[in-house]
Design a protein around this motif. Structure first.
Motif, PDB file in Angstrom:
ATOM      1  N   ASN A  97       7.021   9.000  -0.858  1.00  0.00           N
ATOM      2  CA  ASN A  97       7.143   8.846   0.714  1.00  0.00           C
ATOM      3  C   ASN A  97       8.611   9.396   1.121  1.00  0.00           C
ATOM      4  O   ASN A  97       9.687   8.918   0.304  1.00  0.00           O
ATOM      5  CB  ASN A  97       6.563   8.033   1.372  1.00  0.00           C
ATOM      6  CG  ASN A  97       6.056   8.131   2.856  1.00  0.00           C
ATOM      7  OD1 ASN A  97       6.340   9.258   3.296  1.00  0.00           O
ATOM      8  ND2 ASN A  97       4.841   7.677   3.101  1.00  0.00           N
ATOM      9  N   MET A  98       8.931   9.946   2.198  1.00  0.00           N
ATOM     10  CA  MET A  98      10.263   9.818   2.666  1.00  0.00           C
ATOM     11  C   MET A  98      10.682   8.673   2.979  1.00  0.00           C
ATOM     12  O   MET A  98       9.892   7.487   3.353  1.00  0.00           O
ATOM     13  CB  MET A  98      10.292  10.891   3.854  1.00  0.00           C
ATOM     14  CG  MET A  98       9.982  12.273   3.835  1.00  0.00           C
ATOM     15  SD  MET A  98      11.124  13.101   2.510  1.00  0.00           S
ATOM     16  CE  MET A  98      12.800  13.025   3.491  1.00  0.00           C
ATOM     17  N   PHE A 100      12.418   6.670   5.253  1.00  0.00           N
ATOM     18  CA  PHE A 100      12.190   6.260   6.450  1.00  0.00           C
ATOM     19  C   PHE A 100      10.558   6.001   6.596  1.00  0.00           C
ATOM     20  O   PHE A 100      10.360   4.998   7.424  1.00  0.00           O
ATOM     21  CB  PHE A 100      12.549   6.970   7.520  1.00  0.00           C
ATOM     22  CG  PHE A 100      11.931   8.163   8.116  1.00  0.00           C
ATOM     23  CD1 PHE A 100      10.945   7.867   9.133  1.00  0.00           C
ATOM     24  CD2 PHE A 100      12.035   9.284   7.341  1.00  0.00           C
ATOM     25  CE1 PHE A 100      10.232   9.249   9.420  1.00  0.00           C
ATOM     26  CE2 PHE A 100      11.326  10.335   7.641  1.00  0.00           C
ATOM     27  CZ  PHE A 100      10.368  10.318   8.610  1.00  0.00           C
ATOM     28  N   LYS A 101       9.873   6.489   5.845  1.00  0.00           N
ATOM     29  CA  LYS A 101       8.398   6.119   6.115  1.00  0.00           C
ATOM     30  C   LYS A 101       8.053   5.046   4.834  1.00  0.00           C
ATOM     31  O   LYS A 101       6.901   4.545   5.024  1.00  0.00           O
ATOM     32  CB  LYS A 101       7.530   7.416   5.620  1.00  0.00           C
ATOM     33  CG  LYS A 101       7.777   8.328   7.011  1.00  0.00           C
ATOM     34  CD  LYS A 101       6.781   9.762   6.852  1.00  0.00           C
ATOM     35  CE  LYS A 101       6.940  10.755   7.878  1.00  0.00           C
ATOM     36  NZ  LYS A 101       5.964  11.820   7.690  1.00  0.00           N
ATOM     37  N   MET A 102       8.786   4.872   3.875  1.00  0.00           N
ATOM     38  CA  MET A 102       8.267   3.887   2.701  1.00  0.00           C
ATOM     39  C   MET A 102       8.367   2.765   2.962  1.00  0.00           C
ATOM     40  O   MET A 102       9.160   1.990   3.605  1.00  0.00           O
ATOM     41  CB  MET A 102       9.464   4.212   1.723  1.00  0.00           C
ATOM     42  CG  MET A 102       9.076   3.662   0.258  1.00  0.00           C
ATOM     43  SD  MET A 102      10.258   4.243  -0.979  1.00  0.00           S
ATOM     44  CE  MET A 102       9.728   5.930  -1.241  1.00  0.00           C
ATOM     45  N   SER A 103       7.017   1.957   2.552  1.00  0.00           N
ATOM     46  CA  SER A 103       6.831   0.847   3.040  1.00  0.00           C
ATOM     47  C   SER A 103       7.369  -0.253   2.072  1.00  0.00           C
ATOM     48  O   SER A 103       7.705   0.069   0.969  1.00  0.00           O
ATOM     49  CB  SER A 103       5.260   0.575   3.232  1.00  0.00           C
ATOM     50  OG  SER A 103       4.725   0.473   1.720  1.00  0.00           O
ATOM     51  N   ASP A 106       5.167  -0.098  -1.023  1.00  0.00           N
ATOM     52  CA  ASP A 106       5.381   1.134  -1.921  1.00  0.00           C
ATOM     53  C   ASP A 106       6.672   1.021  -2.891  1.00  0.00           C
ATOM     54  O   ASP A 106       6.770   1.276  -3.849  1.00  0.00           O
ATOM     55  CB  ASP A 106       5.737   2.315  -0.938  1.00  0.00           C
ATOM     56  CG  ASP A 106       4.514   2.805  -0.356  1.00  0.00           C
ATOM     57  OD1 ASP A 106       3.453   2.562  -0.758  1.00  0.00           O
ATOM     58  OD2 ASP A 106       4.605   3.582   0.790  1.00  0.00           O
ATOM     59  N   ARG A 198       0.121  15.745  -2.514  1.00  0.00           N
ATOM     60  CA  ARG A 198       0.861  15.031  -1.440  1.00  0.00           C
ATOM     61  C   ARG A 198       1.467  15.816  -0.374  1.00  0.00           C
ATOM     62  O   ARG A 198       1.475  15.921   0.799  1.00  0.00           O
ATOM     63  CB  ARG A 198       1.720  14.027  -1.958  1.00  0.00           C
ATOM     64  CG  ARG A 198       2.622  13.577  -0.949  1.00  0.00           C
ATOM     65  CD  ARG A 198       3.769  12.398  -1.627  1.00  0.00           C
ATOM     66  NE  ARG A 198       4.552  12.859  -2.550  1.00  0.00           N
ATOM     67  CZ  ARG A 198       5.750  13.648  -2.039  1.00  0.00           C
ATOM     68  NH1 ARG A 198       6.285  13.594  -0.774  1.00  0.00           N
ATOM     69  NH2 ARG A 198       6.524  14.058  -2.989  1.00  0.00           N
TER      70      ARG A 198
END
Length: 253
Positions: A97-98, A100-103, A106, A198
């Motif tokens: 994921n990018m 800023f979106k990565m949890s 993750d 993806r």
């Protein structure tokens, strides 16, 4: 007789993809093969493959992030084959994921499987290798260690494995144990297929596009990585340690 006759090899995440290709190559070279993986279905398929060829192989279901499970698996392998000579830390996952979106999940999942998994497997295996004064450790890194868009977690973990490799080479060399890493480039596996999904691209088109960027004008196959692993695992490669080979069809990732 193959180059690895009489040796015992453990491959984590070895029930499919690159790991299975390495296990197959080692078995063809005469080694006793032990595969540790979390996926029961893949393990069953791998077990049937080796059984059909009457090759010495055992499959063990274990989570590489669980210390007790890893230690129990390594102990069972040594009890079955009498030794453990080669370890390939191949188990891995992607949670792309990018940034800023990565949890947090993750990030933690990728770190745990790649880094903690390699740490636990190596910690368990090196005890036996030190006692027998022989060992070959091969860590599967990636060209993503140089940085890759959408893979902050994966890139970090794969770069970490390279530092881990070099430190193991320094600390374990006196026990006749080598440690090296392979950094695959674009290899046709379920992982790269997942990447294509993806980003919403047909896998065949994805492969063709990537192949155009590779100097040898083709994508990599799991067997390409298995060939390099076989070189590192060979007893005759005893003066090669702490190295990272980028198997990417050219000098760049």
């Amino acid at each position: 007789m193959g180059n690895l006759t009489g040796r015992t090899a453990l491959i984590t995440g070895g029930s499919h993809g690159i790991g299975l290709a390495i296990a197959k190559r080692f078995a063809d070279d005469g080694a006793n093969v032990a595969i540790v993986d979390i996926n029961e279905d893949h393990l069953s398929t791998a077990s049937a493959y080796f059984a059909d060829r009457d090759q010495a192989a055992m499959t063990l279901q274990a989570d590489v992030t669980d210390k007790q499970q890893v230690e129990a698996a390594v102990k069972e392998i040594v009890e079955s084959y009498g030794q453990l000579d080669i370890l390939v830390n191949n188990a891995g996952v992607i949670r792309d994921n990018m940034f800023f979106k990565m949890s947090d999940d993750d990030w933690d999942m990728v770190m745990n499987v790649h880094l903690k998994g390699a740490f636990l497997a190596t910690k368990a295996a090196q005890k036996y290798m030190v006692e027998q004064k022989y060992g070959r450790i091969v860590n599967i890194s990636s060209t993503s260690a140089l940085g890759n868009r959408g893979q902050a977690n994966y890139s970090t973990a794969k770069a970490g494995l390279q530092g881990f490799t070099k430190t193991l080479a320094i600390e374990l060399g006196k026990f006749n144990i080598t440690a090296n890493a392979i950094a695959p480039g674009f290899i046709e596996t379920n992982m790269t297929r997942a990447t294509a999904e993806r980003i919403g691209v047909d896998f065949d088109d994805f492969v063709q596009a990537r192949a155009k960027e590779i100097p040898v004008s083709r994508s990599g196959k799991p067997e390409d990585i298995a060939n390099t692993a076989a070189f590192f695992a060979d007893e005759r490669s005893s003066f090669v340690s702490g190295q990272v080979i980028y198997v990417a069809g050219g000098p760049k990732a």
